[in-house]
Design a protein around this motif. Structure first.
Motif, PDB file in Angstrom:
ATOM      1  N   SER A   1       0.616  -1.136  -0.035  1.00 17.84           N
ATOM      2  CA  SER A   1      -0.031  -0.028  -0.001  1.00 17.84           C
ATOM      3  C   SER A   1       0.614   1.262  -0.013  1.00 17.84           C
ATOM      4  N   ALA A   2       2.047   1.163   0.770  1.00 22.25           N
ATOM      5  CA  ALA A   2       2.766   2.487   0.912  1.00 22.25           C
ATOM      6  C   ALA A   2       3.672   2.616  -0.320  1.00 22.25           C
ATOM      7  N   HIS A   3       3.817   1.653  -1.236  1.00 17.44           N
ATOM      8  CA  HIS A   3       5.025   1.682  -2.154  1.00 17.44           C
ATOM      9  C   HIS A   3       4.345   1.416  -3.434  1.00 17.44           C
ATOM     10  N   ARG A   4       2.811   1.493  -3.498  1.00 21.79           N
ATOM     11  CA  ARG A   4       2.165   1.170  -4.846  1.00 21.79           C
ATOM     12  C   ARG A   4       2.589   2.102  -5.824  1.00 21.79           C
ATOM     13  N   ALA A   5       3.194   3.234  -5.879  1.00 23.90           N
ATOM     14  CA  ALA A   5       3.711   3.912  -7.113  1.00 23.90           C
ATOM     15  C   ALA A   5       5.067   3.508  -7.479  1.00 23.90           C
ATOM     16  N   ASP A   6       5.582   2.376  -6.819  1.00 26.03           N
ATOM     17  CA  ASP A   6       6.849   1.768  -7.276  1.00 26.03           C
ATOM     18  C   ASP A   6       6.764   0.805  -8.363  1.00 26.03           C
ATOM     19  N   GLY A   7       5.599   0.283  -8.309  1.00 23.10           N
ATOM     20  CA  GLY A   7       5.285  -0.684  -9.542  1.00 23.10           C
ATOM     21  C   GLY A   7       5.605  -1.981  -8.975  1.00 23.10           C
ATOM     22  N   SER A   8       4.798  -3.099  -9.521  1.00 26.57           N
ATOM     23  CA  SER A   8       4.862  -4.474  -9.399  1.00 26.57           C
ATOM     24  C   SER A   8       6.008  -5.028  -9.559  1.00 26.57           C
ATOM     25  N   TYR A   9       6.885  -4.714 -10.357  1.00 22.78           N
ATOM     26  CA  TYR A   9       8.139  -5.498 -10.432  1.00 22.78           C
ATOM     27  C   TYR A   9       9.064  -5.308  -9.349  1.00 22.78           C
ATOM     28  N   LEU A  10       9.357  -3.980  -8.782  1.00 23.12           N
ATOM     29  CA  LEU A  10      10.038  -3.427  -7.776  1.00 23.12           C
ATOM     30  C   LEU A  10       9.402  -4.039  -6.378  1.00 23.12           C
ATOM     31  N   ILE A  11       8.350  -3.912  -6.300  1.00 20.53           N
ATOM     32  CA  ILE A  11       7.490  -4.389  -5.032  1.00 20.53           C
ATOM     33  C   ILE A  11       7.720  -5.990  -5.151  1.00 20.53           C
ATOM     34  N   ALA A  12       7.566  -6.567  -5.977  1.00 22.49           N
ATOM     35  CA  ALA A  12       7.791  -8.076  -6.106  1.00 22.49           C
ATOM     36  C   ALA A  12       9.312  -8.539  -5.765  1.00 22.49           C
ATOM     37  N   HIS A  13      10.161  -7.719  -6.216  1.00 21.84           N
ATOM     38  CA  HIS A  13      11.506  -7.770  -5.958  1.00 21.84           C
ATOM     39  C   HIS A  13      11.768  -7.832  -4.262  1.00 21.84           C
ATOM     40  N   VAL A  14      11.437  -6.624  -3.994  1.00 17.72           N
ATOM     41  CA  VAL A  14      11.870  -6.573  -2.463  1.00 17.72           C
ATOM     42  C   VAL A  14      10.695  -7.476  -1.538  1.00 17.72           C
ATOM     43  N   LEU A  15       9.611  -7.778  -1.841  1.00 21.92           N
ATOM     44  CA  LEU A  15       8.897  -8.723  -1.133  1.00 21.92           C
ATOM     45  C   LEU A  15       9.045 -10.259  -1.335  1.00 21.92           C
ATOM     46  N   LYS A  16       9.978 -10.623  -2.239  1.00 19.03           N
ATOM     47  CA  LYS A  16      10.108 -11.983  -2.964  1.00 19.03           C
ATOM     48  C   LYS A  16       8.922 -12.557  -3.324  1.00 19.03           C
ATOM     49  N   ARG A  17       8.306 -11.954  -4.140  1.00 18.71           N
ATOM     50  CA  ARG A  17       6.975 -12.672  -4.755  1.00 18.71           C
ATOM     51  C   ARG A  17       7.196 -12.421  -6.133  1.00 18.71           C
ATOM     52  N   THR A  18       6.206 -12.919  -6.773  1.00 17.38           N
ATOM     53  CA  THR A  18       6.198 -12.599  -8.343  1.00 17.38           C
ATOM     54  C   THR A  18       5.362 -11.251  -8.620  1.00 17.38           C
ATOM     55  N   PRO A  19       5.581 -10.876  -9.706  1.00 19.04           N
ATOM     56  CA  PRO A  19       4.882  -9.440 -10.268  1.00 19.04           C
ATOM     57  C   PRO A  19       3.597  -9.723 -10.343  1.00 19.04           C
TER      58      PRO A  19
ATOM     59  N   ILE B   1      -6.144  -1.613  -4.391  1.00 14.55           N
ATOM     60  CA  ILE B   1      -4.927  -0.587  -4.451  1.00 14.55           C
ATOM     61  C   ILE B   1      -4.516  -0.670  -5.919  1.00 14.55           C
ATOM     62  N   SER B   2      -4.540   0.592  -6.500  1.00 12.19           N
ATOM     63  CA  SER B   2      -3.893   0.926  -8.005  1.00 12.19           C
ATOM     64  C   SER B   2      -2.435   0.950  -8.083  1.00 12.19           C
ATOM     65  N   LEU B   3      -1.985   0.248  -8.745  1.00 14.63           N
ATOM     66  CA  LEU B   3      -0.563   0.256  -8.996  1.00 14.63           C
ATOM     67  C   LEU B   3       0.071   1.172 -10.168  1.00 14.63           C
ATOM     68  N   ASP B   4      -1.066   2.028 -10.741  1.00 14.18           N
ATOM     69  CA  ASP B   4      -0.739   2.693 -11.746  1.00 14.18           C
ATOM     70  C   ASP B   4       0.152   4.074 -11.340  1.00 14.18           C
ATOM     71  N   ARG B   5       1.039   4.194 -12.017  1.00 12.39           N
ATOM     72  CA  ARG B   5       1.936   5.442 -11.654  1.00 12.39           C
ATOM     73  C   ARG B   5       1.369   6.689 -12.140  1.00 12.39           C
ATOM     74  N   LYS B   6       1.448   7.556 -11.217  1.00 11.67           N
ATOM     75  CA  LYS B   6       0.768   8.896 -11.206  1.00 11.67           C
ATOM     76  C   LYS B   6       1.959   9.823 -11.449  1.00 11.67           C
ATOM     77  N   PRO B   7       1.826  10.854 -12.349  1.00 12.83           N
ATOM     78  CA  PRO B   7       2.648  11.756 -12.625  1.00 12.83           C
ATOM     79  C   PRO B   7       3.503  12.355 -11.340  1.00 12.83           C
ATOM     80  N   MET B   8       4.601  12.014 -11.498  1.00 10.00           N
ATOM     81  CA  MET B   8       5.540  12.482 -10.304  1.00 10.00           C
ATOM     82  C   MET B   8       5.461  14.213 -10.339  1.00 10.00           C
ATOM     83  N   LYS B   9       5.522  14.504  -9.018  1.00  6.07           N
ATOM     84  CA  LYS B   9       5.569  15.925  -8.763  1.00  6.07           C
ATOM     85  C   LYS B   9       7.086  16.419  -8.425  1.00  6.07           C
ATOM     86  N   VAL B  10       7.242  17.369  -8.342  1.00  4.83           N
ATOM     87  CA  VAL B  10       8.822  17.875  -8.241  1.00  4.83           C
ATOM     88  C   VAL B  10       8.705  18.763  -6.843  1.00  4.83           C
ATOM     89  N   CYS B  11       9.539  18.606  -6.017  1.00  5.64           N
ATOM     90  CA  CYS B  11       9.508  19.293  -4.615  1.00  5.64           C
ATOM     91  C   CYS B  11       9.595  20.841  -5.140  1.00  5.64           C
TER      92      CYS B  11
END
Length: 124
Positions: A28-46, A58-68
């Motif tokens: 939930s917290a890292h949903r913007a990272d995408g399924s491949y990165l989350i899968a790698h971290v959690l040792k699961r399949t995408p 939970i939407s895994l769609d990447r939202k347009p990134m904002k700049v600080c």
């Protein structure tokens, strides 16, 4: 993902693990990272990440990134800092600066009140 890739990732097709609460929070917290990165971290399949996200709505769609606007780095987290338009680091710095400023204001007011009290009492 092939069987050999899944085994390299530490997961076999026959092996089904239950999702822990910590993994769901991470998803939930890292949903913007995408399924491949989350899968790698959690040792699961995408695919398992996408399925779990879909089941939890939970939407895994990447939202347009904002700049600080302060430091120029990108941020995508939906937290208090993001709502105020800045990255987490700048948000924490801004909070710390505001707390120091408030403490300085209170100290200045206290010094003023003490000086005024000494003047009115004619004391030293």
């Amino acid at each position: 993902m092939s069987d050999s890739e899944m085994k390299l990732n530490g997961v076999s097709r026959d092996e089904k693990r239950r999702w822990t609460d910590a993994e769901v929070r991470y998803l939930s917290a890292h949903r913007a990272d995408g399924s491949y990165l989350i899968a790698h971290v959690l040792k699961r399949t995408p695919l398992s990440v996408r399925v779990k996200a879909a089941r939890l709505h939970i939407s895994l769609d990447r939202k347009p990134m904002k700049v600080c606007p302060i430091c120029g780095t990108y941020f995508v987290r939906d937290n208090k800092a993001g709502r105020y338009g800045m990255c987490q680091v700048c948000w924490e710095r801004r909070k710390a600066d505001a707390m120091r400023e408030r403490a300085a204001e209170r100290a200045a007011q206290r010094d003023y009140d003490n000086a005024k009290h000494r003047k009115n009492t004619g004391g030293a």
